[in-house]
Write a protein that holds these residues in place. Structure first.
Motif, short mmCIF file in Angstrom:
data_model
loop_
_atom_site.label_atom_id
_atom_site.label_comp_id
_atom_site.label_asym_id
_atom_site.label_seq_id
_atom_site.Cartn_x
_atom_site.Cartn_y
_atom_site.Cartn_z
N GLU A 96 91.53 24.61 30.29
CA GLU A 96 92.56 25.18 30.97
C GLU A 96 93.13 26.22 29.79
OE1 GLU A 96 94.81 26.97 34.01
OE2 GLU A 96 92.81 26.13 33.48
N ARG A 99 91.31 28.98 28.71
CA ARG A 99 91.36 30.08 29.77
C ARG A 99 92.21 30.78 29.83
NH1 ARG A 99 93.50 31.59 34.19
NH2 ARG A 99 94.70 29.54 34.55
N TRP A 100 93.56 30.07 29.69
CA TRP A 100 94.61 31.01 29.04
C TRP A 100 94.71 31.92 27.86
CZ3 TRP A 100 98.39 26.04 29.11
CH2 TRP A 100 98.70 25.58 30.49
N SER A 101 94.08 31.27 26.91
CA SER A 101 93.87 32.19 25.65
C SER A 101 93.15 33.38 26.17
CB SER A 101 93.39 31.27 24.64
OG SER A 101 94.23 30.37 24.17
N ALA A 102 91.98 33.10 26.70
CA ALA A 102 90.92 34.25 26.94
C ALA A 102 91.83 35.41 28.01
CB ALA A 102 89.86 33.64 27.61
N GLU A 103 92.60 35.11 29.08
CA GLU A 103 93.09 35.84 29.67
C GLU A 103 94.25 36.51 29.18
OE1 GLU A 103 95.60 35.90 34.18
OE2 GLU A 103 94.19 34.32 33.66
N LEU A 104 95.07 35.81 28.29
CA LEU A 104 95.86 36.65 27.53
C LEU A 104 95.44 37.66 26.71
CD1 LEU A 104 99.14 36.52 27.16
CD2 LEU A 104 98.86 34.53 25.36
N ALA A 106 92.63 39.37 27.17
CA ALA A 106 92.00 40.42 27.85
C ALA A 106 92.83 41.14 28.82
CB ALA A 106 90.80 39.76 28.83
N ARG A 107 93.73 40.27 29.32
CA ARG A 107 94.77 41.27 30.35
C ARG A 107 96.13 41.53 29.73
NH1 ARG A 107 95.66 38.35 35.35
NH2 ARG A 107 96.36 40.30 36.19
N ARG A 109 98.48 39.35 29.66
CA ARG A 109 99.40 38.27 30.36
C ARG A 109 98.57 37.25 30.92
NH1 ARG A 109 99.88 39.94 35.90
NH2 ARG A 109 98.53 41.66 36.34
N VAL A 110 99.46 36.20 31.22
CA VAL A 110 98.57 34.89 31.92
C VAL A 110 99.81 34.20 32.54
CG1 VAL A 110 98.70 33.50 29.88
CG2 VAL A 110 97.16 33.16 31.61
N SER A 111 99.60 33.56 33.49
CA SER A 111 100.31 32.46 34.40
C SER A 111 99.64 31.31 33.91
CB SER A 111 100.25 32.78 35.88
OG SER A 111 101.34 31.91 36.40
#
Length: 147
Positions: A96, A99-104, A106-107, A109-111
């Motif tokens: 998890e 996943r946060w690191s990857a989304e941060l 790529a996008r 931001r992350v929740s």
């Protein structure tokens, strides 16, 4: 970054723990933290949970330079009356956090929902919570020319 050094956390007396501890922050035993029943006040437990989740994020992502984390939501369940020192620990699966690191990355931001337990001096889980953080890339500061 040491979350125990934030102004509010210093005011309430949150303490750092050893880096090899399973806990992230602690609030010492003291009469100033008690409620009308002589147990640790609910707001003190919530402060420990929120700071513990922040300390968890710092351990995972470092100082967070270039990003702004803010709490969006905190859901808590008070389980038992707390006595003495209370400490926070977090349980988030490594995948998890990945996943946060990857989304941060790529996008921008992350929740991130961080599960926290607050444990008292007897080792009893007195509060369980989920603290949802919004972590976003910091907007660059524009330095306008001065006349």
């Amino acid at each position: 970054m040491d979350v125990t050094q934030l102004p509010f956390n210093r005011l309430v007396g949150l303490e750092p723990v050893a880096e090899d501890s399973v806990f992230l922050v602690s609030l010492p035993d003291g009469p100033q933290y008690t409620n009308h029943l002589g147990t640790v006040h609910a707001s003190a437990l919530l402060a420990v949970a929120e700071a513990g989740s922040g300390a968890f994020l710092v351990r995972q992502f470092g100082s967070g330079a270039g990003f702004v984390p803010v709490v969006r939501r905190l859901e808590a369940k008070f389980r038992k009356p707390a006595r003495g020192r209370v400490s926070a620990r977090c349980t988030v699966p490594a995948e998890e956090v990945g996943r946060w690191s990857a989304e941060l990355a790529a996008r921008g931001r992350v929740s991130a929902a961080v599960s926290v337990e607050v444990v008292d001096a007897a080792g009893v889980v007195v509060l369980s919570a989920v603290v949802e953080w919004l972590i976003a890339r910091a907007e660059p500061v524009v330095d306008w020319p001065h006349d």
